[in-house]
Structure formats: C-alpha cells, structure tokens
Write a protein that holds these residues in place. Structure first.
Motif, PDB file in Angstrom:
ATOM      1  N   UNK A   1      -3.767   3.761  -0.517  1.00 53.88           N
ATOM      2  CA  UNK A   1      -4.282   3.029  -1.679  1.00 53.88           C
ATOM      3  C   UNK A   1      -3.397   1.808  -1.914  1.00 53.88           C
ATOM      4  N   UNK A   2      -3.978   0.816  -2.529  1.00 58.18           N
ATOM      5  CA  UNK A   2      -3.250  -0.416  -2.820  1.00 58.18           C
ATOM      6  C   UNK A   2      -2.406  -0.236  -4.070  1.00 58.18           C
TER       7      UNK A   2
ATOM      8  N   UNK B   1       0.825  -1.193   0.000  1.00 60.33           N
ATOM      9  CA  UNK B   1       0.000   0.000   0.000  1.00 60.33           C
ATOM     10  C   UNK B   1       0.866   1.253   0.000  1.00 60.33           C
ATOM     11  N   UNK B   2       0.294   2.322  -0.503  1.00 56.75           N
ATOM     12  CA  UNK B   2       1.004   3.594  -0.629  1.00 56.75           C
ATOM     13  C   UNK B   2       0.121   4.718  -0.107  1.00 56.75           C
TER      14      UNK B   2
ATOM     15  N   UNK C   1     -12.750   6.531  -2.896  1.00 61.96           N
ATOM     16  CA  UNK C   1     -13.585   5.395  -3.289  1.00 61.96           C
ATOM     17  C   UNK C   1     -12.784   4.100  -3.292  1.00 61.96           C
ATOM     18  N   UNK C   2     -11.496   4.182  -3.671  1.00 63.65           N
ATOM     19  CA  UNK C   2     -10.704   2.959  -3.827  1.00 63.65           C
ATOM     20  C   UNK C   2      -9.719   2.731  -2.693  1.00 63.65           C
ATOM     21  N   UNK C   3      -9.506   3.740  -1.825  1.00 63.14           N
ATOM     22  CA  UNK C   3      -8.531   3.618  -0.746  1.00 63.14           C
ATOM     23  C   UNK C   3      -9.164   3.782   0.624  1.00 63.14           C
ATOM     24  N   UNK C   4      -8.318   3.819   1.624  1.00 59.05           N
ATOM     25  CA  UNK C   4      -8.764   3.947   3.005  1.00 59.05           C
ATOM     26  C   UNK C   4      -8.193   5.231   3.592  1.00 59.05           C
ATOM     27  N   UNK C   5      -9.073   6.035   4.205  1.00 58.30           N
ATOM     28  CA  UNK C   5      -8.653   7.302   4.780  1.00 58.30           C
ATOM     29  C   UNK C   5      -7.954   7.065   6.111  1.00 58.30           C
ATOM     30  N   UNK C   6      -6.739   7.591   6.244  1.00 54.04           N
ATOM     31  CA  UNK C   6      -5.985   7.501   7.479  1.00 54.04           C
ATOM     32  C   UNK C   6      -6.194   8.773   8.298  1.00 54.04           C
ATOM     33  N   UNK C   7      -5.553   8.839   9.467  1.00 55.39           N
ATOM     34  CA  UNK C   7      -5.703  10.006  10.326  1.00 55.39           C
ATOM     35  C   UNK C   7      -5.188  11.248   9.602  1.00 55.39           C
TER      36      UNK C   7
END
Length: 587
Positions: free
Chosen positions: A268-269, A7-8, A239-245
């Motif tokens: 994101x992957x 992930x990046x 939409x395609x990734x995960x929100x971090x802090x």
C-alpha cells in the motif's frame, strides 16, 4: 518507481480450507526438506550473501547451486527465495557480531549470588553498545540489533563458560522447523508455474491453485481451485493496494495440530509525511513506571494541549507474570524428569512413562508461550492504536517517544522475582509497540521521533532543573529513584512522574522541531539543553495534578472505564475490557 520510502507491505494470514490442508502440508514438507539441504550446503559461503543484496534472493542462490531435490524450475525458484532471504538476514547479523566481538567481556555477565542466579548485566551492555556506536564512523547498525547479538553471545557464555570466537560458532545453521514457501520466484499469480491466484473482490473470495506432491510423491496440479474467503480488512487493503507474491507456510498448535496458512502481502502507498513547516503539535509518549504509556500533547509554542492520557494495563501484568511463572515451573519439571530419566538404563520400563510426561509438559509450555505472545501482540496493537487516535484528536503531526535503550520496570510485583517478571513482560510489549508504531506512523502520515530518555523522569518541566521522585505526595522525607511522585525543590512544581516525563519528551520534540524549522538540520537535544523550553500548562485549562487526599486513593469508576485521580476526563485504560469498549475508543 515503487520504493520502501513510498510504499509499505502489509501481511494478512488466512487459513486454507480443510479440503486443501493435506495437499498443502505435503507441499510444505517437501519444500522444507529442499530448503534445509540448501542451507546446509550454502552455510560456509555466508559472507557472499552479505556483500550482495541487490536483486531477487533466488537469483543469488541460483548462481551458487541447483536444487538438491529437483521438483521443477519454478518450484526451486520459490524454495531458493526462502533460502536467500534467510542467508541474507544471517549475513547481516554476522556483520553485527563482527562489530560487537571486540567489546565482549566478563563484565556483561552478572555473577551468581546467594539470592539470585547468574544473569546479564544489562546496564553494562547498554553503556558498552552506546560507546561503541559513537566510535563508529558510519552508524548503520541499530542499537537493538547490536543488543540482540550481544545477549545471544551472553546466552552462549552461560552454556559454554566462554564467549564465541566466530559467528558460525554462535549461530547454528538456521534450518526450518516448520514449512515455508515464498512464491516470489514464480512468474506471477496469473501465469505462475507453481501456483495460480485469482481475486474476486466483489464476491470477497480468492481462488487458489498450486502444485503439490500426492501421497505417492508424484507432483501435480490440484484439479479444482481452493476458494478462500477474504476478511473485510484484507478486502479493503486489496482495493487500494497491490497484491504481491504470497507465502504459504505451516503453523502448529500446542497440542500438535498442523495446518497451512496463506500470507497475502499487500503493498500500500504510504501517506505523505507533512513538511516540518506544517508540524505544529507534538504528542510526547513516555514508557511509564506505573503505567504502560503516558502521553501529553504540546504545541510548538510550548503550551500543553488538552489533558494527558494514562494507558494502564490493569491486571494484565499479573496475568502475564503468572503465565511466565507457570512456564518457569514447567521447565523445572522438564529438567528434573530429564535428569531422572537419564539416570535409568535405556531398557528400563519407566523410561516410557518419563517420555510421555515430558511430551505432555513440553506441549503445555508451548501452549503457555502461545497464550503469552498472543496477549502481548493484542495489547501492543491496542496501545499503538490509542496513541494514533490521540494524535488525531489533538491534531498532532509528530509523535515524540523515548527510545527503547532503557526499559523501565513497573515495580508492581511482590518481591524481586515479581518485579523481574513484570520487567520481562513490559520489555516484550514495548518492543512490539515500538515496531508497530514505526510502520503505522508511515501509513497514516505521522512523523515518528525517538528521544534519549536520560533525565526525563527527574527533571522539572517548569524550570528545567533536576528534581527528586518520592513514593507518594505525602511522603517526601526521602527521595526514591523509582518513586511515583516528582517534586521540584526549586519552584515547588510537583506531579505524577510519568506525566512529567511525557511533558519532557514533548519538550524535546518541540526543540527538535524548532531546530528543523530554523536550520533545516536534525540535531537531537538533551533534557538539560537551554533550547528545551518550559511548558505552560495553565493557559490551556489543564490544571496541575493535585495531590490525592490519601496514599492509595480510590479511582473514579464510570461504567468499566477508570479515570485517573486528579485529572478530569483523563482515562485509566485496562486491557481486559470488552472488545466493544476498545473498538469505540480506537475508532
């Protein structure tokens, strides 16, 4: 499990609405005070942050001290996260300083002469660091990191006439000059005790609420949510990734304006990299002498694929050099005015006039630096996108590029000073392109390979023997090290030296690829290695670059795109073109 291999994280900064600016700036001012006090307390224990790097940074800080100015447990966690990250980064630089300290010598300093001031002997620095890296048993420190620390030590030498004896002597405590608050130490965006963040991707907005000190210094929650409109590029990533802090931080304009921005960090992957058996084509990219980048595609059978691309910055270098010249002139005025002001008594009425003029000049210097850096970042994004697009067009799975150990000057400036300003501009841009390509290649599933640049511009791609470079095709009486035209006396091969270098870098990539396919082990090659095979260019219809009829032939202009002389359908790009043109070129 999510790792940095799969992930990046990508960061998108969004300015907060005006109604939340005052509260956010007070929060950042209060957090900056706590962070700076904690940095001062923990600076003597810097080594502890170099030995332990696992787990969240705020936990490591929390084991050492509590909050110097308590504003709540979760608020302190967020502030200590900033402190821990800064100290961990400085601890790594201290390790690099310990590695380079034994090689610091007066040979790194170029003495002052009648024609130029004292400076850094970059060639001696490069050779010393290269030798040092070969002697290390475990080479975990990158060349660029060691070079950066050495140059910082040289700057210290210019000020104190000696090299630093310790890292603490070299590096002052890295206190924050602007506010920054990472929410990584809170309980998540839904149940956080320092902030709350809710996303509505269908509406394209985010609802942000945070704790802050009011004008009386009382900490409280904002009564209403702050509605933040999300840019289209950020919505696509969410939409395609995960929100971090997120991170709340302060920015300042040259005229003194302060405002708060919220950094949305999306994980994101990465696209899965192709196996070495799947790689068939390589794009070789060279830092050109007269162009910013020159790229040529070659397949695993040592055949050139398609036409080369010359990415030329046009009059960009001139504008950047003028900006640097303006900065240098302003710095001279500041130094002169400071000297004249210090010669006056403190009660002299003219001291106030000097203070106003100095503040004006410093704001202008800051404005020029912002313009200079913004242009560099814009061009770096453009250049990296063009290379990725070219890989896609030629179906290349490997991008082979020369390393940043040698940064070449374009030589297009008038005189020594003009060439040096162009050198500084190109070195900055190329470093930014390098960093962008490293993470963009991971995102699109493209392998990234660095090659040693030694000899790539002075070796014949056809027969592999050393070749000379000349000023022009019609002037081959005397070889010039930085000449634009390469000619091989062994096989009469001749062509643009930047094009030849890009082909040679692609040849190095092919040799590396063949080694990986046959032995499964990485082994870099030099340009003189017998495993580096010649490249056939005629079988793909890519004719040799014919010598122009004159020394400075007119370029073929079609619309606002320049075509390089001698190559049909090879573009000569300029960074000053309208945005619509480059959007079309970059997809």
């Amino acid at each position: 499990m999510r790792t940095n291999r799969t992930h990046q994280p990508l960061t998108y900064d969004v300015r907060l609405p005006d109604e939340a600016q005052a509260d956010a700036l007070r929060l950042l001012d209060a957090s900056k005070m706590v962070v700076n006090k904690a940095l001062i307390i923990l600076w003597p224990f810097l080594d502890d942050f170099g030995s332990e790097r696992t787990g969240p940074a705020w936990k490591q800080v929390g084991k050492c001290i509590g909050s110097p100015l308590p504003h709540g447990d979760r608020q302190w966690r967020c502030e200590s996260e900033v402190v821990g990250r800064l100290l961990r980064g400085q601890a790594e630089r201290k390790k690099a300083f310990a590695v380079v300290a034994p090689i610091l010598s007066d040979g790194f300093i170029r003495p002052q002469t009648d024609k130029r001031p004292a400076g850094k002997n970059r060639q001696a620095i490069k050779e010393a660091i290269t030798t040092l890296q070969k002697s290390l048993e475990e080479d975990d420190t990158r060349f660029v990191t060691l070079q950066n620390v050495v140059e910082q030590c040289c700057n210290y030498f210019f000020q104190h006439d000696q090299f630093p004896q310790s890292y603490e002597e070299l590096q002052p405590i890295p206190v924050l000059s602007v506010g920054m608050l990472s929410y990584a130490g809170d309980d998540g965006r839904e149940k956080g005790q320092a902030y709350r963040l809710a996303l509505d991707l269908d509406a394209g907005v985010a609802r942000f609420r945070f704790r802050y000190p009011d004008e009386a210094g009382v900490w409280r929650w904002r009564k209403t949510d702050t509605i933040i409109a999300l840019p289209e590029c950020l919505k696509e990533r969410l939409w395609e990734g995960e929100l971090m802090a997120p991170t709340l931080r302060e920015e300042r304009r040259a005229e003194g304006e302060r405002f708060a921005v919220l950094d949305f960090i999306v994980e994101v992957e990465k696209t899965e990299l192709p196996t070495w058996e799947q790689v068939e084509r390589i794009l070789g990219a060279d830092w050109g002498i007269h162009t910013l980048l020159t790229a040529t595609a070659v397949n695993e059978h040592n055949e050139q694929v398609g036409k080369p691309l010359f990415l030329n910055t046009g009059n960009f270098d001139g504008r950047q050099a003028r900006t640097r010249r303006q900065i240098d002139e302003l710095k001279k005025k500041v130094a002169l005015y400071e000297q004249q002001r210090d010669a006056l008594p403190e009660e002299d009425s003219k001291c106030l006039w000097y203070a106003k003029r100095l503040a004006l000049y410093r704001r202008e210097i800051e404005r020029c630096w912002r313009k200079y850096n913004w242009r560099n970042r814009a061009l770096a994004h453009l250049a990296s996108n063009v290379l990725l697009l070219l890989c896609q067009i030629h179906d290349c799975s490997l991008l082979s590029m020369e390393s940043l150990k040698t940064l070449k000057s374009t030589g297009r400036g008038k005189g020594v000073r003009g060439r040096w300003r162009n050198y500084r501009t190109n070195a900055t841009i190329r470093g930014e392109i390098w960093r962008l390509l490293r993470y963009k290649c991971h995102l699109v599933g493209l392998r990234f390979l660095t090659c040693q640049p030694r000899g790539t511009s002075h070796t014949c791609p056809r027969c592999g023997v050393p070749a000379n470079t000349y000023r022009s095709p019609s002037d081959r009486q005397e070889g010039v090290k930085w000449g634009r035209w390469m000619y091989c006396t062994n096989c009469s091969y001749n062509g643009d030296r930047d094009y030849c270098a890009s082909v040679n870098i692609a040849r190095l990539g092919v040799a590396y690829l063949v080694q990986m396919k046959q032995a499964g082990k990485a082994r870099a090659c030099s340009i003189s290695d017998p495993r580096v095979k010649p490249v056939a260019y005629t079988t793909t219809g890519s004719a040799l670059l014919l010598p122009p009829t004159g020394e400075t032939p007119a370029r073929f202009l079609r619309g606002k795109i320049y075509y390089y002389p001698g190559w049909f359908a090879s573009v000569f790009l300029q960074s000053s073109q309208p945005r619509a043109v480059f959007l079309r070129l970059c997809g």
